[in-house]
Scaffold this motif. Structure first.
Motif, PDB file in Angstrom:
ATOM      1  N   ALA A  43      -1.701  -0.917  -5.580  1.00 12.23           N
ATOM      2  CA  ALA A  43      -2.102  -1.333  -4.235  1.00 12.23           C
ATOM      3  C   ALA A  43      -1.411  -2.641  -3.847  1.00 12.23           C
ATOM      4  CB  ALA A  43      -3.623  -1.484  -4.156  1.00 12.23           C
ATOM      5  N   GLN A  44      -1.315  -3.569  -4.783  1.00 15.49           N
ATOM      6  CA  GLN A  44      -0.625  -4.830  -4.507  1.00 15.49           C
ATOM      7  C   GLN A  44       0.862  -4.592  -4.236  1.00 15.49           C
ATOM      8  OE1 GLN A  44      -1.880  -7.895  -3.939  1.00 15.49           O
ATOM      9  NE2 GLN A  44      -3.818  -6.781  -4.003  1.00 15.49           N
ATOM     10  N   LEU A  45       1.462  -3.689  -4.992  1.00 12.92           N
ATOM     11  CA  LEU A  45       2.865  -3.341  -4.777  1.00 12.92           C
ATOM     12  C   LEU A  45       3.067  -2.779  -3.370  1.00 12.92           C
ATOM     13  CD1 LEU A  45       5.809  -2.702  -5.905  1.00 12.92           C
ATOM     14  CD2 LEU A  45       4.870  -0.431  -6.358  1.00 12.92           C
ATOM     15  N   VAL A  46       2.198  -1.866  -2.960  1.00 15.85           N
ATOM     16  CA  VAL A  46       2.304  -1.259  -1.633  1.00 15.85           C
ATOM     17  C   VAL A  46       2.171  -2.328  -0.547  1.00 15.85           C
ATOM     18  CG1 VAL A  46       1.165   0.307   0.000  1.00 15.85           C
ATOM     19  CG2 VAL A  46       1.573   1.027  -2.368  1.00 15.85           C
ATOM     20  N   LYS A  47       1.213  -3.228  -0.686  1.00 15.96           N
ATOM     21  CA  LYS A  47       1.030  -4.298   0.301  1.00 15.96           C
ATOM     22  C   LYS A  47       2.269  -5.185   0.384  1.00 15.96           C
ATOM     23  CE  LYS A  47      -3.966  -4.626  -0.185  1.00 15.96           C
ATOM     24  NZ  LYS A  47      -5.069  -5.469  -0.674  1.00 15.96           N
ATOM     25  N   ARG A  48       2.827  -5.537  -0.759  1.00 16.19           N
ATOM     26  CA  ARG A  48       4.007  -6.401  -0.775  1.00 16.19           C
ATOM     27  C   ARG A  48       5.193  -5.712  -0.125  1.00 16.19           C
ATOM     28  NH1 ARG A  48       8.299  -6.401  -3.742  1.00 16.19           N
ATOM     29  NH2 ARG A  48       7.427  -5.080  -5.376  1.00 16.19           N
ATOM     30  N   VAL A  49       5.435  -4.456  -0.491  1.00 14.62           N
ATOM     31  CA  VAL A  49       6.580  -3.735   0.064  1.00 14.62           C
ATOM     32  C   VAL A  49       6.392  -3.497   1.561  1.00 14.62           C
ATOM     33  CG1 VAL A  49       7.867  -1.561  -0.009  1.00 14.62           C
ATOM     34  CG2 VAL A  49       7.237  -2.716  -2.138  1.00 14.62           C
ATOM     35  N   ARG A  50       5.172  -3.203   1.984  1.00 11.68           N
ATOM     36  CA  ARG A  50       4.907  -3.020   3.414  1.00 11.68           C
ATOM     37  C   ARG A  50       5.202  -4.311   4.181  1.00 11.68           C
ATOM     38  NH1 ARG A  50      -0.847  -1.502   4.249  1.00 11.68           N
ATOM     39  NH2 ARG A  50      -1.111  -3.680   3.729  1.00 11.68           N
ATOM     40  N   ARG A  51       4.746  -5.435   3.645  1.00  9.01           N
ATOM     41  CA  ARG A  51       4.974  -6.722   4.299  1.00  9.01           C
ATOM     42  C   ARG A  51       6.473  -7.038   4.359  1.00  9.01           C
ATOM     43  NH1 ARG A  51       1.952  -9.652   1.190  1.00  9.01           N
ATOM     44  NH2 ARG A  51       0.096  -9.079   2.336  1.00  9.01           N
ATOM     45  N   GLU A  52       7.189  -6.793   3.242  1.00  7.41           N
ATOM     46  CA  GLU A  52       8.632  -7.044   3.213  1.00  7.41           C
ATOM     47  C   GLU A  52       9.372  -6.139   4.195  1.00  7.41           C
ATOM     48  OE1 GLU A  52       9.636  -6.486  -0.901  1.00  7.41           O
ATOM     49  OE2 GLU A  52       8.761  -8.411  -1.498  1.00  7.41           O
ATOM     50  N   THR A  53       8.959  -4.879   4.285  1.00  9.34           N
ATOM     51  CA  THR A  53       9.598  -3.939   5.201  1.00  9.34           C
ATOM     52  C   THR A  53       9.342  -4.342   6.643  1.00  9.34           C
ATOM     53  OG1 THR A  53       9.360  -2.172   3.579  1.00  9.34           O
ATOM     54  CG2 THR A  53       9.758  -1.501   5.859  1.00  9.34           C
ATOM     55  N   LEU A  54       8.133  -4.740   6.938  1.00  8.41           N
ATOM     56  CA  LEU A  54       7.816  -5.201   8.283  1.00  8.41           C
ATOM     57  C   LEU A  54       8.659  -6.433   8.637  1.00  8.41           C
ATOM     58  CD1 LEU A  54       6.121  -4.804  10.789  1.00  8.41           C
ATOM     59  CD2 LEU A  54       4.332  -6.175   9.713  1.00  8.41           C
ATOM     60  N   GLU A  56      11.589  -7.157   7.459  1.00 10.48           N
ATOM     61  CA  GLU A  56      12.955  -6.673   7.706  1.00 10.48           C
ATOM     62  C   GLU A  56      13.087  -6.097   9.106  1.00 10.48           C
ATOM     63  OE1 GLU A  56      14.703  -4.095   4.690  1.00 10.48           O
ATOM     64  OE2 GLU A  56      13.372  -5.021   3.203  1.00 10.48           O
ATOM     65  N   LEU A  57      12.109  -5.302   9.518  1.00  3.94           N
ATOM     66  CA  LEU A  57      12.142  -4.713  10.863  1.00  3.94           C
ATOM     67  C   LEU A  57      12.113  -5.795  11.937  1.00  3.94           C
ATOM     68  CD1 LEU A  57       9.758  -1.665  10.393  1.00  3.94           C
ATOM     69  CD2 LEU A  57      12.227  -1.588  10.842  1.00  3.94           C
ATOM     70  N   VAL A  58      11.281  -6.801  11.734  1.00  6.21           N
ATOM     71  CA  VAL A  58      11.200  -7.901  12.698  1.00  6.21           C
ATOM     72  C   VAL A  58      12.519  -8.660  12.733  1.00  6.21           C
ATOM     73  CG1 VAL A  58      10.074 -10.116  13.181  1.00  6.21           C
ATOM     74  CG2 VAL A  58       8.689  -8.103  12.647  1.00  6.21           C
ATOM     75  N   ASP A  59      13.125  -8.887  11.569  1.00  8.48           N
ATOM     76  CA  ASP A  59      14.434  -9.559  11.528  1.00  8.48           C
ATOM     77  C   ASP A  59      15.480  -8.753  12.284  1.00  8.48           C
ATOM     78  OD1 ASP A  59      13.424 -11.637  10.024  1.00  8.48           O
ATOM     79  OD2 ASP A  59      14.259 -10.930   8.116  1.00  8.48           O
ATOM     80  N   LEU A  60      15.445  -7.437  12.150  1.00 10.98           N
ATOM     81  CA  LEU A  60      16.452  -6.581  12.788  1.00 10.98           C
ATOM     82  C   LEU A  60      16.226  -6.397  14.289  1.00 10.98           C
ATOM     83  CD1 LEU A  60      16.776  -3.722  10.142  1.00 10.98           C
ATOM     84  CD2 LEU A  60      18.551  -5.375  10.774  1.00 10.98           C
ATOM     85  N   HIS A  61      14.943  -6.242  14.686  1.00 10.01           N
ATOM     86  CA  HIS A  61      14.663  -5.824  16.061  1.00 10.01           C
ATOM     87  C   HIS A  61      13.839  -6.821  16.871  1.00 10.01           C
ATOM     88  CE1 HIS A  61      16.290  -1.920  15.014  1.00 10.01           C
ATOM     89  NE2 HIS A  61      15.510  -1.916  13.955  1.00 10.01           N
TER      90      HIS A  61
END
Length: 90
Positions: A43-54, A56-61
């Motif tokens: 669950a912690q892994l999923v939260k971390r990866v979700r936050r990192e992906t978000l 990245e999306l904010v950085d891109l768009h």
């Protein structure tokens, strides 16, 4: 790709269920502690990866575009990026 992950998790769930059912209750209690720790780590892994992906999306768009695309208020997105909980409108 997401469908594959869901399928893998479903398979893992079935195997885990069979494995736990095959144990005597005393051993099962000990095993469930390990399972609980593993699920919490996942669950912690999923939260971390979700936050990192978000992030990245904010950085891109940009925050405004990602916020609109996900239908999540910008303030909520900022809280999530700061580690403030699950994604969802509020």
């Amino acid at each position: 790709m997401a469908n594959q992950l869901v399928e893998h998790l479903a398979t893992l769930n079935k195997r885990l269920d069979r494995w736990l059912a095959s144990m005597d209750p005393a051993d099962r209690i000990d095993a469930l502690s390990d399972v609980h720790d593993g699920v919490a780590a996942l669950a912690q892994l999923v939260k971390r990866v979700r936050r990192e992906t978000l992030a990245e999306l904010v950085d891109l768009h940009g925050l405004a575009q990602v916020s609109r695309a996900l239908d999540v208020p910008e303030e909520r997105m900022l809280r999530l990026l700061a580690g403030g909980g699950p994604l969802g409108g509020s």
